[in-house]
Scaffold this motif. Structure first.
Motif, PDB file in Angstrom:
ATOM      1  N   GLY A 126       0.843  -1.195   0.000  1.00  0.00           N
ATOM      2  CA  GLY A 126       0.000   0.000   0.000  1.00  0.00           C
ATOM      3  C   GLY A 126       0.873   1.237   0.000  1.00  0.00           C
ATOM      4  O   GLY A 126       1.822   1.341  -0.767  1.00  0.00           O
ATOM      5  N   SER A 127       0.600   2.158   0.926  1.00  0.00           N
ATOM      6  CA  SER A 127       1.370   3.404   0.997  1.00  0.00           C
ATOM      7  C   SER A 127       2.576   3.320   1.935  1.00  0.00           C
ATOM      8  O   SER A 127       3.244   4.316   2.177  1.00  0.00           O
ATOM      9  CB  SER A 127       0.447   4.544   1.449  1.00  0.00           C
ATOM     10  OG  SER A 127      -0.022   4.294   2.765  1.00  0.00           O
ATOM     11  N   LEU A 128       2.863   2.127   2.436  1.00  0.00           N
ATOM     12  CA  LEU A 128       3.988   1.961   3.362  1.00  0.00           C
ATOM     13  C   LEU A 128       5.330   2.155   2.674  1.00  0.00           C
ATOM     14  O   LEU A 128       5.503   1.777   1.514  1.00  0.00           O
ATOM     15  CB  LEU A 128       3.971   0.564   3.981  1.00  0.00           C
ATOM     16  CG  LEU A 128       2.786   0.211   4.861  1.00  0.00           C
ATOM     17  CD1 LEU A 128       2.814  -1.271   5.196  1.00  0.00           C
ATOM     18  CD2 LEU A 128       2.782   1.062   6.114  1.00  0.00           C
ATOM     19  N   ARG A 129       6.281   2.686   3.405  1.00  0.00           N
ATOM     20  CA  ARG A 129       7.669   2.778   2.928  1.00  0.00           C
ATOM     21  C   ARG A 129       8.413   1.600   3.559  1.00  0.00           C
ATOM     22  O   ARG A 129       8.732   1.629   4.746  1.00  0.00           O
ATOM     23  CB  ARG A 129       8.292   4.103   3.355  1.00  0.00           C
ATOM     24  CG  ARG A 129       9.701   4.277   2.844  1.00  0.00           C
ATOM     25  CD  ARG A 129      10.216   5.699   3.134  1.00  0.00           C
ATOM     26  NE  ARG A 129      11.641   5.734   2.935  1.00  0.00           N
ATOM     27  CZ  ARG A 129      12.528   5.596   3.915  1.00  0.00           C
ATOM     28  NH1 ARG A 129      12.145   5.453   5.165  1.00  0.00           N
ATOM     29  NH2 ARG A 129      13.822   5.628   3.642  1.00  0.00           N
ATOM     30  N   VAL A 130       8.646   0.573   2.771  1.00  0.00           N
ATOM     31  CA  VAL A 130       9.245  -0.663   3.273  1.00  0.00           C
ATOM     32  C   VAL A 130      10.764  -0.620   3.107  1.00  0.00           C
ATOM     33  O   VAL A 130      11.263  -0.261   2.042  1.00  0.00           O
ATOM     34  CB  VAL A 130       8.676  -1.896   2.541  1.00  0.00           C
ATOM     35  CG1 VAL A 130       9.250  -3.179   3.113  1.00  0.00           C
ATOM     36  CG2 VAL A 130       7.153  -1.902   2.626  1.00  0.00           C
ATOM     37  N   GLU A 131      11.455  -0.992   4.171  1.00  0.00           N
ATOM     38  CA  GLU A 131      12.913  -1.053   4.166  1.00  0.00           C
ATOM     39  C   GLU A 131      13.338  -2.469   4.563  1.00  0.00           C
ATOM     40  O   GLU A 131      12.582  -3.187   5.209  1.00  0.00           O
ATOM     41  CB  GLU A 131      13.478  -0.044   5.169  1.00  0.00           C
ATOM     42  CG  GLU A 131      13.056   1.390   4.874  1.00  0.00           C
ATOM     43  CD  GLU A 131      13.549   2.343   5.943  1.00  0.00           C
ATOM     44  OE1 GLU A 131      14.758   2.602   5.958  1.00  0.00           O
ATOM     45  OE2 GLU A 131      12.718   2.777   6.753  1.00  0.00           O
ATOM     46  N   PRO A 132      14.554  -2.886   4.205  1.00  0.00           N
ATOM     47  CA  PRO A 132      15.019  -4.204   4.637  1.00  0.00           C
ATOM     48  C   PRO A 132      15.031  -4.280   6.177  1.00  0.00           C
ATOM     49  O   PRO A 132      15.623  -3.424   6.837  1.00  0.00           O
ATOM     50  CB  PRO A 132      16.437  -4.300   4.070  1.00  0.00           C
ATOM     51  CG  PRO A 132      16.463  -3.326   2.925  1.00  0.00           C
ATOM     52  CD  PRO A 132      15.541  -2.208   3.348  1.00  0.00           C
ATOM     53  N   ALA A 133      14.359  -5.270   6.718  1.00  0.00           N
ATOM     54  CA  ALA A 133      14.207  -5.363   8.178  1.00  0.00           C
ATOM     55  C   ALA A 133      15.550  -5.516   8.899  1.00  0.00           C
ATOM     56  O   ALA A 133      15.728  -4.986   9.992  1.00  0.00           O
ATOM     57  CB  ALA A 133      13.277  -6.524   8.526  1.00  0.00           C
ATOM     58  N   ARG A 134      16.478  -6.216   8.287  1.00  0.00           N
ATOM     59  CA  ARG A 134      17.792  -6.412   8.932  1.00  0.00           C
ATOM     60  C   ARG A 134      18.557  -5.098   9.077  1.00  0.00           C
ATOM     61  O   ARG A 134      19.466  -5.004   9.899  1.00  0.00           O
ATOM     62  CB  ARG A 134      18.621  -7.421   8.143  1.00  0.00           C
ATOM     63  CG  ARG A 134      18.125  -8.834   8.268  1.00  0.00           C
ATOM     64  CD  ARG A 134      18.969  -9.771   7.393  1.00  0.00           C
ATOM     65  NE  ARG A 134      18.607 -11.154   7.561  1.00  0.00           N
ATOM     66  CZ  ARG A 134      17.685 -11.778   6.829  1.00  0.00           C
ATOM     67  NH1 ARG A 134      17.026 -11.118   5.903  1.00  0.00           N
ATOM     68  NH2 ARG A 134      17.424 -13.053   7.025  1.00  0.00           N
ATOM     69  N   GLU A 135      18.199  -4.097   8.278  1.00  0.00           N
ATOM     70  CA  GLU A 135      18.864  -2.793   8.346  1.00  0.00           C
ATOM     71  C   GLU A 135      18.149  -1.814   9.269  1.00  0.00           C
ATOM     72  O   GLU A 135      18.671  -0.740   9.541  1.00  0.00           O
ATOM     73  CB  GLU A 135      18.966  -2.188   6.939  1.00  0.00           C
ATOM     74  CG  GLU A 135      19.838  -2.990   6.009  1.00  0.00           C
ATOM     75  CD  GLU A 135      19.817  -2.462   4.583  1.00  0.00           C
ATOM     76  OE1 GLU A 135      19.350  -1.325   4.350  1.00  0.00           O
ATOM     77  OE2 GLU A 135      20.266  -3.210   3.700  1.00  0.00           O
ATOM     78  N   ARG A 136      16.950  -2.165   9.725  1.00  0.00           N
ATOM     79  CA  ARG A 136      16.174  -1.263  10.581  1.00  0.00           C
ATOM     80  C   ARG A 136      15.734  -1.972  11.860  1.00  0.00           C
ATOM     81  O   ARG A 136      14.560  -2.010  12.195  1.00  0.00           O
ATOM     82  CB  ARG A 136      14.958  -0.726   9.823  1.00  0.00           C
ATOM     83  CG  ARG A 136      15.260   0.242   8.707  1.00  0.00           C
ATOM     84  CD  ARG A 136      15.964   1.518   9.166  1.00  0.00           C
ATOM     85  NE  ARG A 136      15.361   2.176  10.316  1.00  0.00           N
ATOM     86  CZ  ARG A 136      14.429   3.135  10.246  1.00  0.00           C
ATOM     87  NH1 ARG A 136      13.995   3.537   9.080  1.00  0.00           N
ATOM     88  NH2 ARG A 136      13.953   3.674  11.346  1.00  0.00           N
ATOM     89  N   THR A 137      16.685  -2.523  12.586  1.00  0.00           N
ATOM     90  CA  THR A 137      16.354  -3.236  13.816  1.00  0.00           C
ATOM     91  C   THR A 137      15.792  -2.303  14.884  1.00  0.00           C
ATOM     92  O   THR A 137      15.187  -2.764  15.844  1.00  0.00           O
ATOM     93  CB  THR A 137      17.567  -4.006  14.367  1.00  0.00           C
ATOM     94  OG1 THR A 137      18.651  -3.092  14.560  1.00  0.00           O
ATOM     95  CG2 THR A 137      17.984  -5.118  13.402  1.00  0.00           C
ATOM     96  N   ASP A 138      15.953  -0.994  14.689  1.00  0.00           N
ATOM     97  CA  ASP A 138      15.351  -0.035  15.610  1.00  0.00           C
ATOM     98  C   ASP A 138      13.824  -0.078  15.527  1.00  0.00           C
ATOM     99  O   ASP A 138      13.140   0.410  16.431  1.00  0.00           O
ATOM    100  CB  ASP A 138      15.849   1.389  15.325  1.00  0.00           C
ATOM    101  CG  ASP A 138      15.535   1.846  13.894  1.00  0.00           C
ATOM    102  OD1 ASP A 138      15.930   1.130  12.942  1.00  0.00           O
ATOM    103  OD2 ASP A 138      14.911   2.914  13.744  1.00  0.00           O
ATOM    104  N   LEU A 139      13.288  -0.683  14.471  1.00  0.00           N
ATOM    105  CA  LEU A 139      11.841  -0.801  14.307  1.00  0.00           C
ATOM    106  C   LEU A 139      11.320  -2.172  14.738  1.00  0.00           C
ATOM    107  O   LEU A 139      10.178  -2.518  14.431  1.00  0.00           O
ATOM    108  CB  LEU A 139      11.449  -0.540  12.844  1.00  0.00           C
ATOM    109  CG  LEU A 139      11.688   0.879  12.330  1.00  0.00           C
ATOM    110  CD1 LEU A 139      11.345   0.969  10.853  1.00  0.00           C
ATOM    111  CD2 LEU A 139      10.879   1.881  13.143  1.00  0.00           C
TER     112      LEU A 139
END
Length: 184
Positions: free
Chosen positions: A8-21
């Motif tokens: 949808g309108s989400l801004r998806v990033e690689p999860a391994r690079e955004r462990t703060d989330l």
């Protein structure tokens, strides 16, 4: 990077690079997955973490969302836990399939404070990645077969995007036909 068609309108990033989330146990579990396991993460408004609100706001299809619930039951004084993962358009068969799988007289959703304490995740963000060792992860076959899914990230401020195959391959995962029933 994977092109998530359900974002949808989400801004998806690689999860391994955004462990703060991610909640800490989720980040650890993600790091243990095979390098080719696709996993994206998207930051969201924590007030919109509940599935229906999330889907309506961000344009992600409800049919591509999976909910993870913590279920418990007792047998001979021992509390047994499991996580059940079903599509958001369905309900987990707690007092049928799950009760039999746990081999307990009665199964029910674990109390919120207990689920949060045991998983190290926020209520409304509990996900199958990073659950306590030894817990069975009961995955409805429809979830396992899904090419893309949105699931919790362990916190209410983000969502994970993964494949059903990734979830079905988690340690302790058991794919079960008929784990979920139609909601209604």
């Amino acid at each position: 990077m994977t092109n998530w068609t359900i974002a949808g309108s989400l801004r998806v990033e690689p999860a391994r690079e955004r462990t703060d989330l991610l909640a800490e146990p989720v980040a650890k579990a993600l790091a243990a997955l095979p390098a080719d396991a696709a996993a994206g993460v998207a930051e969201i408004d924590p007030e919109l973490a509940d599935t229906a609100k999330f889907c309506a706001t961000y344009g992600s299809p409800l049919t591509a969302s999976a909910n993870c619930v913590v279920v418990s039951g007792k047998r001979a004084g021992e509390v047994r836990y499991a996580a059940a993962l079903v599509l958001a358009t369905t309900r987990a068969d707690v007092n049928g399939v799950i009760k039999r799988r746990l081999d307990v007289r009665k199964a029910s959703f674990a109390p919120m404070d207990e689920a949060v304490e045991l998983t190290g995740m926020a209520y409304g963000g509990i996900t199958p990645l990073g659950l306590p060792d030894g817990w069975p992860i009961l995955v409805d076959k429809a979830v396992a077969d899904a090419p893309e899914l949105v699931v919790g990230s362990g916190i209410r401020g983000s969502k994970l995007l993964v494949t059903g195959a990734t979830l079905a391959a988690l340690p302790g995962a058991e794919v079960i036909e008929g784990l979920a029933r139609a909601a209604g």
